[in-house]
Design an enzyme around this catalytic site. Structure first.
Site, short mmCIF file in Angstrom:
data_model
loop_
_atom_site.label_atom_id
_atom_site.label_comp_id
_atom_site.label_asym_id
_atom_site.label_seq_id
_atom_site.Cartn_x
_atom_site.Cartn_y
_atom_site.Cartn_z
N ARG A 143 0.85 -1.20 0.00
CA ARG A 143 0.00 0.00 0.00
C ARG A 143 0.89 1.25 0.00
NH1 ARG A 143 -4.57 -1.15 3.23
NH2 ARG A 143 -5.48 0.87 2.77
N HIS A 173 -7.89 7.04 10.72
CA HIS A 173 -7.49 5.63 10.67
C HIS A 173 -6.00 5.48 10.43
CE1 HIS A 173 -11.87 4.37 9.64
NE2 HIS A 173 -11.69 4.60 10.92
N THR A 177 -17.35 7.46 0.41
CA THR A 177 -17.30 6.41 1.43
C THR A 177 -18.61 5.64 1.44
OG1 THR A 177 -16.93 5.90 3.78
CG2 THR A 177 -17.98 8.02 3.27
C1 BV8 Z 1 -13.73 0.73 16.75
C2 BV8 Z 1 -7.44 1.44 7.99
C3 BV8 Z 1 -14.02 0.56 19.06
C4 BV8 Z 1 -6.95 0.14 7.51
C5 BV8 Z 1 -9.78 1.01 8.37
C6 BV8 Z 1 -20.82 -4.19 14.18
C7 BV8 Z 1 -21.57 -3.04 14.03
C8 BV8 Z 1 -20.98 -1.77 14.07
C9 BV8 Z 1 -19.60 -1.66 14.25
C10 BV8 Z 1 -18.86 -2.81 14.40
C11 BV8 Z 1 -19.46 -4.07 14.37
N1 BV8 Z 1 -18.47 -4.98 14.53
C12 BV8 Z 1 -17.29 -4.36 14.66
C13 BV8 Z 1 -17.52 -3.04 14.60
C14 BV8 Z 1 -16.55 -1.97 14.72
C15 BV8 Z 1 -15.76 -1.82 13.42
C16 BV8 Z 1 -16.66 -1.74 12.22
O1 BV8 Z 1 -17.28 -0.73 11.96
N2 BV8 Z 1 -16.72 -2.88 11.48
C17 BV8 Z 1 -17.51 -2.93 10.28
C18 BV8 Z 1 -16.85 -3.89 9.27
C19 BV8 Z 1 -18.93 -3.41 10.65
N3 BV8 Z 1 -15.04 -0.59 13.55
C20 BV8 Z 1 -13.84 -0.59 14.17
O2 BV8 Z 1 -13.26 -1.60 14.54
C21 BV8 Z 1 -13.23 0.77 14.40
N4 BV8 Z 1 -12.85 0.85 15.78
O3 BV8 Z 1 -14.91 0.52 16.58
O4 BV8 Z 1 -13.16 0.80 17.97
C22 BV8 Z 1 -13.22 0.63 20.28
C23 BV8 Z 1 -13.83 1.11 21.41
C24 BV8 Z 1 -13.10 1.17 22.56
C25 BV8 Z 1 -11.77 0.76 22.57
C26 BV8 Z 1 -11.16 0.28 21.41
C27 BV8 Z 1 -11.89 0.20 20.26
C28 BV8 Z 1 -11.96 0.99 13.60
C29 BV8 Z 1 -12.25 0.84 12.14
C30 BV8 Z 1 -11.03 1.27 11.36
C31 BV8 Z 1 -10.55 0.12 10.50
N5 BV8 Z 1 -9.53 0.63 9.59
N6 BV8 Z 1 -8.84 1.55 7.59
C32 BV8 Z 1 -6.48 0.24 6.10
O5 BV8 Z 1 -6.81 1.20 5.39
O6 BV8 Z 1 -5.78 -0.72 5.72
S1 BV8 Z 1 -11.33 0.85 7.76
C33 BV8 Z 1 -11.39 1.12 6.06
O7 BV8 Z 1 -12.64 0.66 5.57
C34 BV8 Z 1 -11.42 2.57 5.68
O8 BV8 Z 1 -10.56 3.33 6.44
C35 BV8 Z 1 -12.86 2.98 5.85
O9 BV8 Z 1 -13.10 3.42 7.16
C36 BV8 Z 1 -13.59 1.68 5.70
C37 BV8 Z 1 -14.58 1.69 4.54
O10 BV8 Z 1 -13.91 2.12 3.48
P1 BV8 Z 1 -14.41 3.33 2.54
O11 BV8 Z 1 -13.40 4.40 2.68
O12 BV8 Z 1 -15.83 3.70 2.74
O13 BV8 Z 1 -14.23 2.60 1.17
P2 BV8 Z 1 -15.21 1.55 0.50
O14 BV8 Z 1 -14.41 0.80 -0.51
O15 BV8 Z 1 -15.98 0.79 1.54
O16 BV8 Z 1 -16.25 2.51 -0.25
C38 BV8 Z 1 -15.79 3.37 -1.27
C39 BV8 Z 1 -16.97 4.23 -1.68
O17 BV8 Z 1 -16.49 5.16 -2.66
C40 BV8 Z 1 -18.08 3.44 -2.31
O18 BV8 Z 1 -19.31 3.89 -1.78
C41 BV8 Z 1 -17.99 3.79 -3.80
O19 BV8 Z 1 -19.25 3.86 -4.40
C42 BV8 Z 1 -17.37 5.15 -3.76
N7 BV8 Z 1 -16.56 5.47 -4.94
C43 BV8 Z 1 -15.78 4.63 -5.67
N8 BV8 Z 1 -15.20 5.34 -6.67
C44 BV8 Z 1 -15.59 6.62 -6.55
C45 BV8 Z 1 -16.46 6.72 -5.44
N9 BV8 Z 1 -17.03 7.88 -5.07
C46 BV8 Z 1 -16.75 8.98 -5.80
N10 BV8 Z 1 -15.93 8.96 -6.88
C47 BV8 Z 1 -15.34 7.81 -7.27
N11 BV8 Z 1 -14.52 7.82 -8.35
#
Ligand code: BV8
Length: 236
Positions: free
Chosen positions: A62, A112, A179
């Site tokens: 990356r 992040h 996002t």
């Molecule tokens: C935490 C770094 C608590 C890594 C990332 C159940 C329910 C709710 C929450 C949870 C659950 N189970 C677990 C959780 C918590 C979890 C979570 O949310 N899980 C999800 C899977 C359900 N969250 C966490 O663990 C977070 N921490 O909750 O901590 C805590 C409390 C106390 C003490 C300690 C801890 C931490 C999450 C961070 C993870 N790290 N990134 C890396 O990059 O390698 S996450 C990573 O994926 C991204 O950073 C981002 O946040 C996430 C989603 O990615 P997006 O950026 O949205 O990208 P994606 O591909 O999904 O979408 C792209 C979009 O762009 C699309 O919509 C597409 O249509 C659009 N697009 C594409 N091309 C274009 C465009 N738009 C415009 N123009 C274009 N050309």
């Protein structure tokens, strides 16, 4: 959309979609796999403990891609907004690339973490790092080969949440760009901003999981939607 002239405080949240046109894969497009491992398994402390070499390889790759990428028109438009907007602007990004900064934006918060930053587990120091970690280099501060990517993995607490919540409570406009609204707490920011009276605008290629929470959703490529929106705001 409320009259742009009365917008004094903007919070922007960006995701992988804003960097897609710079050639950096999004999580969805990547079909969520890395060397046949689900990203959710690689981007976790457990994944790192289980197979550090695999996770280091993932982030070495990356880091290389980030350095080869160039900011696109969306990054540059936000840089212009940062320079010319007379009110307050905070860009909170979920992205680990530095394309916002290279596109001219100054006030960027990487909730992040950052692909070009590494974190020593021996002495807690952080260093800017453009090379690889897979070969176990020594930490410049303590000499131990104990550095990990400075990335917030699933299950880890995102950075500067207090600063983000404080900014959301004062925003009168919240804009989400590129996002999917799949990951929390970032996906919950729109509700927080709206509850504090902000209007919410989404600029995304397609409907996201959170689209129904926005006052307005514009669908299209960031490189087209973002410059047009910045022009609207700067023209007041
Ligand atoms: C935490 C770094 C608590 C890594 C990332 C159940 C329910 C709710 C929450 C949870 C659950 N189970 C677990 C959780 C918590 C979890 C979570 O949310 N899980 C999800 C899977 C359900 N969250 C966490 O663990 C977070 N921490 O909750 O901590 C805590 C409390 C106390 C003490 C300690 C801890 C931490 C999450 C961070 C993870 N790290 N990134 C890396 O990059 O390698 S996450 C990573 O994926 C991204 O950073 C981002 O946040 C996430 C989603 O990615 P997006 O950026 O949205 O990208 P994606 O591909 O999904 O979408 C792209 C979009 O762009 C699309 O919509 C597409 O249509 C659009 N697009 C594409 N091309 C274009 C465009 N738009 C415009 N123009 C274009 N050309």
């Amino acid at each position: 959309m409320s009259n742009n002239a009365d917008i004094r405080n903007i919070v922007i949240l960006t995701g992988a979609g804003i960097s897609a046109e710079s050639g950096l894969k999004t999580f969805r497009a990547e079909d969520g796999l890395w060397e046949d491992h689900p990203v959710e398994q690689v981007a976790t402390p457990e994944g790192f403990a289980r197979d550090p070499a695999l996770v280091q390889r993932f982030y070495d790759e990356r880091r290389k891609n980030i350095r080869a990428a160039q900011p696109n028109a969306a990054h540059e438009a936000l840089g212009r907004l940062d320079r010319e907007f007379s009110g307050e602007l905070l860009i909170v990004t979920q992205n680990i690339d530095d394309l916002h900064e290279r596109g001219g934006a100054g006030n960027v918060l990487h909730m992040h973490g950052e692909g070009l930053s590494v974190w020593c587990q021996g002495c807690d120091a952080r260093h800017r790092w453009e090379g690889t970690l897979g070969d176990g280099p020594a930490c410049p501060a303590c000499g131990e080969a104990a550095m990990r990517p400075d990335i917030v993995w699933f299950g880890e607490m995102p950075y500067e949440m207090d600063r983000i919540f404080e900014a959301l409570s004062r925003a009168d406009l919240f804009v989400s760009i590129g996002t999917s609204g799949a990951v929390y707490p970032a996906a919950g920011f729109v509700q927080q901003a709206s509850a504090s009276g902000a209007r919410a605008l989404e600029l995304n290629l397609e409907e996201s999981l959170g689209s129904s929470n926005f006052d307005e959703s514009r669908l299209g490529a960031a490189s087209e939607l973002v410059p047009a929106w910045v022009d609207e705001v700067l023209k007041g």
